[in-house]
Design a protein around this motif. Structure first.
Motif, PDB file in Angstrom:
ATOM      1  N   ALA A 153     -18.914 -18.831  19.302  1.00 32.65           N
ATOM      2  CA  ALA A 153     -19.584 -20.126  19.124  1.00 32.65           C
ATOM      3  C   ALA A 153     -19.530 -20.619  17.688  1.00 32.65           C
ATOM      4  O   ALA A 153     -20.024 -21.700  17.384  1.00 32.65           O
ATOM      5  N   THR A 154     -18.909 -19.853  16.805  1.00 33.88           N
ATOM      6  CA  THR A 154     -18.928 -20.175  15.382  1.00 33.88           C
ATOM      7  C   THR A 154     -17.834 -21.175  15.027  1.00 33.88           C
ATOM      8  O   THR A 154     -16.654 -20.946  15.294  1.00 33.88           O
ATOM      9  N   ARG A 155     -18.249 -22.278  14.425  1.00 34.05           N
ATOM     10  CA  ARG A 155     -17.335 -23.315  13.951  1.00 34.05           C
ATOM     11  C   ARG A 155     -17.651 -23.643  12.495  1.00 34.05           C
ATOM     12  O   ARG A 155     -17.698 -24.802  12.106  1.00 34.05           O
ATOM     13  N   THR A 156     -17.869 -22.608  11.726  1.00 31.30           N
ATOM     14  CA  THR A 156     -18.154 -22.738  10.301  1.00 31.30           C
ATOM     15  C   THR A 156     -17.096 -21.964   9.529  1.00 31.30           C
ATOM     16  O   THR A 156     -16.808 -20.813   9.866  1.00 31.30           O
ATOM     17  N   PRO A 174     -10.296 -20.730   5.707  1.00 32.44           N
ATOM     18  CA  PRO A 174      -9.979 -20.725   7.141  1.00 32.44           C
ATOM     19  C   PRO A 174     -11.219 -20.444   7.980  1.00 32.44           C
ATOM     20  O   PRO A 174     -12.259 -20.017   7.467  1.00 32.44           O
ATOM     21  N   PHE A 175     -11.097 -20.703   9.263  1.00 30.64           N
ATOM     22  CA  PHE A 175     -12.139 -20.310  10.211  1.00 30.64           C
ATOM     23  C   PHE A 175     -11.978 -18.827  10.527  1.00 30.64           C
ATOM     24  O   PHE A 175     -10.873 -18.268  10.428  1.00 30.64           O
ATOM     25  N   LEU A 176     -13.063 -18.194  10.947  1.00 31.70           N
ATOM     26  CA  LEU A 176     -13.009 -16.787  11.350  1.00 31.70           C
ATOM     27  C   LEU A 176     -12.008 -16.594  12.479  1.00 31.70           C
ATOM     28  O   LEU A 176     -11.241 -15.619  12.474  1.00 31.70           O
ATOM     29  N   SER A 177     -11.987 -17.509  13.443  1.00 31.48           N
ATOM     30  CA  SER A 177     -11.078 -17.378  14.589  1.00 31.48           C
ATOM     31  C   SER A 177      -9.619 -17.366  14.145  1.00 31.48           C
ATOM     32  O   SER A 177      -8.787 -16.686  14.744  1.00 31.48           O
ATOM     33  N   GLU A 178      -9.297 -18.122  13.092  1.00 28.68           N
ATOM     34  CA  GLU A 178      -7.921 -18.149  12.591  1.00 28.68           C
ATOM     35  C   GLU A 178      -7.535 -16.805  11.979  1.00 28.68           C
ATOM     36  O   GLU A 178      -6.433 -16.306  12.199  1.00 28.68           O
ATOM     37  N   VAL A 179      -8.447 -16.212  11.233  1.00 30.63           N
ATOM     38  CA  VAL A 179      -8.172 -14.911  10.625  1.00 30.63           C
ATOM     39  C   VAL A 179      -8.041 -13.834  11.694  1.00 30.63           C
ATOM     40  O   VAL A 179      -7.142 -12.986  11.637  1.00 30.63           O
ATOM     41  N   MET A 180      -8.922 -13.867  12.688  1.00 29.01           N
ATOM     42  CA  MET A 180      -8.927 -12.827  13.716  1.00 29.01           C
ATOM     43  C   MET A 180      -7.728 -12.937  14.651  1.00 29.01           C
ATOM     44  O   MET A 180      -7.241 -11.924  15.156  1.00 29.01           O
ATOM     45  N   SER A 181      -7.241 -14.137  14.878  1.00 31.43           N
ATOM     46  CA  SER A 181      -6.150 -14.309  15.857  1.00 31.43           C
ATOM     47  C   SER A 181      -4.770 -14.170  15.229  1.00 31.43           C
ATOM     48  O   SER A 181      -3.820 -13.758  15.894  1.00 31.43           O
ATOM     49  N   THR A 182      -4.647 -14.490  13.941  1.00 35.60           N
ATOM     50  CA  THR A 182      -3.324 -14.454  13.320  1.00 35.60           C
ATOM     51  C   THR A 182      -3.123 -13.254  12.408  1.00 35.60           C
ATOM     52  O   THR A 182      -2.039 -13.064  11.863  1.00 35.60           O
ATOM     53  N   LEU A 183      -4.180 -12.442  12.221  1.00 31.51           N
ATOM     54  CA  LEU A 183      -4.096 -11.300  11.316  1.00 31.51           C
ATOM     55  C   LEU A 183      -3.563 -11.735   9.945  1.00 31.51           C
ATOM     56  O   LEU A 183      -2.527 -11.269   9.472  1.00 31.51           O
ATOM     57  N   VAL A 184      -4.275 -12.681   9.331  1.00 29.91           N
ATOM     58  CA  VAL A 184      -3.904 -13.213   8.021  1.00 29.91           C
ATOM     59  C   VAL A 184      -3.672 -12.066   7.050  1.00 29.91           C
ATOM     60  O   VAL A 184      -4.485 -11.146   6.939  1.00 29.91           O
ATOM     61  N   THR A 185      -2.554 -12.109   6.347  1.00 31.43           N
ATOM     62  CA  THR A 185      -2.185 -10.995   5.469  1.00 31.43           C
ATOM     63  C   THR A 185      -2.671 -11.172   4.040  1.00 31.43           C
ATOM     64  O   THR A 185      -2.503 -10.269   3.223  1.00 31.43           O
TER      65      THR A 185
END
Length: 369
Positions: A153-156, A174-185
């Motif tokens: 539910a987080t959009r912060t 970035p959003f948390l979802s972006e980091v968790m889904s793309t494994l930002v390096t």
């Protein structure tokens, strides 16, 4: 001459809560911290009675009120029995949801230039949310309570670097979802890395508490969490080396958190390997990863101890206790060298952190010298 505006009631609450939390974290002020805490609680209660929570129907909750509650949670985690801070945290979490701090950036469109002042104001709201989010995840390590602030539910956006916030220099995280889904390096600010690790720990808890209807799917989800954790651990090890952890308590505890999550994941994988009658080699690998993580926790805990008891993050005793429980269960005779060192550090924290004191009692002993 410009007349200064008088602080609001919520701002006064925040001032008192800051004083109580600071006193609880300072050796020469420790004795006076309780009276400051009582005063802060009385002020918060008065604002609630006269409000509700000092606001008209439909008006937003003042951010300072929520921040004051979170600082009271911090004080209670240090100095009060566990039930107290859990209840106070629950109040803070619900007010955060009412204030929609979990979706600050939900309507963010194309990148727009914002003033430094506007950025700092919004970033303070973001950091308040993420502080509560981490408290929600990290307190659940000990109590195994369901989370109140949900990842989905987080959009912060994640918290910005400390220097950007302090200097009011806008930066788009970035959003948390972006980091968790793309494994930002790329390395994230330490606060943001802590958020990611707390999220991985939350996913582990959700997986462990679920009833695995399909062992293959369960193991796949477990492996996904481990892959994400290893990725963050490699990045953290490169950009936050032990030399940094030795002088920075936040960086040190962030690394301990990463290894603590690895212990939990490896122990769960070990149990699944037994349940699925996998080759002994699979079990040995899982145990090896857990022991390696415990060894790193011991090394980093000693770094933290050298920085001083009053610089220790409030949740460190819980992380140390998780490693102690694992080592004790796999070395029933207490033969692992790190056990004594971890118990000794936990013992040293017990005079300034109530959780350490309670955990020593739960573990059934004190350090052996």
């Amino acid at each position: 001459m410009v007349e200064q505006q008088s602080p609001s009631k919520s701002q006064l609450c925040l001032q008192l809560a800051v004083q109580a939390a600071a006193a609880a974290s300072t050796a020469h002020m420790l004795r006076s911290s309780h009276s400051l805490y009582v005063e802060a609680c009385a002020a918060l209660e008065k604002v609630e009675i006269n409000g509700p929570i000092g606001r008209a129907r439909g008006a937003p909750v003042e951010l300072e009120y929520i921040q004051a509650l979170l600082l009271v949670v911090y004080y209670e985690a240090l100095r009060m029995p566990q039930d107290r801070y859990i209840l106070t945290a629950g109040r803070a979490f619900r007010l955060i949801q009412i204030s929609r701090l979990h979706e600050i950036d939900v309507e963010t469109g194309p990148t727009e230039e914002v003033s430094g002042e506007a950025f700092a104001r919004e970033e303070e709201r973001r950091r308040t949310f993420w502080a509560a989010y981490c408290i929600d995840r990290l307190f659940s390590i000990r109590h195994e309570l369901p989370h109140t602030l949900h990842e989905q539910a987080t959009r912060t956006r994640l918290p910005a670097p400390e220097t950007s916030f302090q200097d009011a220099k806008p930066v788009r995280m970035p959003f948390l979802s972006e980091v968790m889904s793309t494994l930002v390096t790329a390395i994230l600010p330490v606060f943001a890395e802590c958020v990611v690790l707390a999220t991985l720990r939350g996913r582990y808890m959700n997986l462990r508490s679920a009833s695995p209807s399909n062992a293959v799917d369960f193991c796949a989800k477990l492996q996904e969490i481990k892959v994400g954790l290893r990725q963050r651990m490699r990045i953290i090890a490169k950009h936050l080396p032990v030399t940094t952890a030795a002088v920075d308590s936040t960086a040190c505890c962030t690394r301990i958190l990463a290894h603590s999550v690895m212990v939990d994941l490896s122990e769960l994988a070990e149990g699944m390997a037994f349940a699925m009658n996998e080759p002994e080699k699979s079990v040995t690998i899982c145990l090896g990863q857990a022991f390696e993580a415990c060894n790193e926790i011991v090394r980093l805990a000693k770094c933290s101890a050298r920085l001083g008891r009053f610089k220790t993050p409030i949740f460190l005793p819980v992380l140390l206790s998780r490693a102690i429980v694992f080592l004790t269960s796999h070395h029933p005779q207490g033969q692992h060298d790190g056990l004594d060192e971890l118990m000794s550090i936990l013992q040293s924290l017990s005079c300034v952190n109530r959780q350490a004191e309670e955990l020593i009692h739960e573990l059934g002993g004190v350090a052996r010298h």
